[in-house]
Design an enzyme around this catalytic site. Structure first.
Site, mmCIF file in Angstrom:
data_model
loop_
_atom_site.group_PDB
_atom_site.id
_atom_site.type_symbol
_atom_site.label_atom_id
_atom_site.label_comp_id
_atom_site.label_asym_id
_atom_site.label_seq_id
_atom_site.Cartn_x
_atom_site.Cartn_y
_atom_site.Cartn_z
ATOM 1 N N CYS A 203 0.870 -1.180 0.000
ATOM 2 C CA CYS A 203 0.000 0.000 0.000
ATOM 3 C C CYS A 203 0.901 1.222 0.000
ATOM 4 O O CYS A 203 1.575 1.506 0.982
ATOM 5 C CB CYS A 203 -0.907 0.000 1.229
ATOM 6 N N GLU B 264 -3.341 0.937 -6.832
ATOM 7 C CA GLU B 264 -2.243 0.034 -7.169
ATOM 8 C C GLU B 264 -2.019 0.122 -8.670
ATOM 9 O O GLU B 264 -2.947 0.330 -9.442
ATOM 10 C CB GLU B 264 -2.572 -1.392 -6.742
#
Length: 271
Positions: free
Chosen positions: A2, A114
């Site tokens: 993350c 992402e």
């Protein structure tokens, strides 16, 4: 992993969702659609109030810096590199194990970003025709629109170069725990893929479902093996993912338009 996420909910919304008992209005953060390491972020934690006679833990909404600095660090320089802790090793790594046993938090988000490298771009890189493949960003979020509650850790660090009464004498920092990305189908997936989170990246933030919030935040739970049972991945089929503009790749860009769903990957970044 993350490395970027979105957080648009304010204290009012978060107080209702997490049953917050204490938060400081002066710590209110503006909605942030491109949260990056070293930024100030919201975290939910259970901790006794400072200088209070009552020793019971109080559910608080606090503002922390993203990038954990262990209490024993001589300087805070490494914080920007410690934004993620792996669920598989968090209980044994020197930088995280103390926080894991007693200083756990929830970092609320709308979802996380992402990046995936398109196959055509990867092929060019392998052939040596392109050194920096263009990556397509995806936004990953709960399919039902609920809060994305990321498991986190927090830590205190004392800057010994400053006097006790200096407002920056103490740093409170945090890290997001990550786990293996789901290989099961997404609840809602783009027509042409990716079809599972693992198609985007091999890791994902560990999302805590509401039934685990109290157990995760409870500072009285300190047994490592007991706590490790809380690191299980959430049930499959809760997430969705969709392509967003490559504008999010520049941390200076910040606005709700970054969450706009594209009909498909941008030109040159086909999945």
């Amino acid at each position: 992993m993350c490395g970027r996420y979105a957080a648009s909910r304010g204290p009012g919304d978060l107080a209702g969702i997490f049953e917050i008992e204490k938060w400081e209005p002066e710590e209110t953060l503006a909605p942030d659609y491109n949260v990056a390491p070293t930024k100030e972020v919201y975290a939910v934690l259970d901790r006794p109030l400072k200088d209070a006679d009552d020793p019971r833990p109080v559910r608080q909404l606090r503002t922390l810096k993203w990038g954990l600095v262990p209490s024993w660090s001589k300087t805070p320089e490494g914080g920007a590199r410690m934004i993620n802790a792996r669920a598989e090793t968090v209980h044994e790594k020197p930088s995280y194990k103390r926080a894991f046993s007693s200083r756990r938090c929830i970092i609320p988000a709308d979802g996380y970003y992402e990046w995936v490298t398109a196959k055509a771009e990867r092929d060019l890189e392998v052939e040596g025709k392109k050194k920096r493949p263009r990556k397509q960003p995806y936004f990953v979020l709960p399919a039902d629109g609920s809060v994305f509650a990321m498991a986190g850790l927090y830590e205190f660090w004392r800057d010994k170069t400053l006097p006790d009464d200096h407002p920056q004498a103490w740093w409170v920092t945090c890290s997001v725990i990550t786990t293996e990305a789901e290989t099961t189908p997404l609840a809602v997936a783009p027509a042409d893929g990716p079809y599972a989170l693992a198609d985007i990246h091999p890791r994902m933030p560990l999302m805590l479902t509401p039934d685990r919030w109290d157990s995760w935040l409870d500072p009285s739970r300190t047994d490592v093996e007991d706590l490790r049972s809380l690191l299980e991945a959430p049930p499959a089929g809760l997430m969705r993912a969709y392509p967003v503009s490559t504008a999010v790749s520049n941390v200076r860009n910040n606005g709700p338009e970054l969450l706009t769903e594209l009909e498909g990957p941008e030109e040159g970044t086909l999945f």
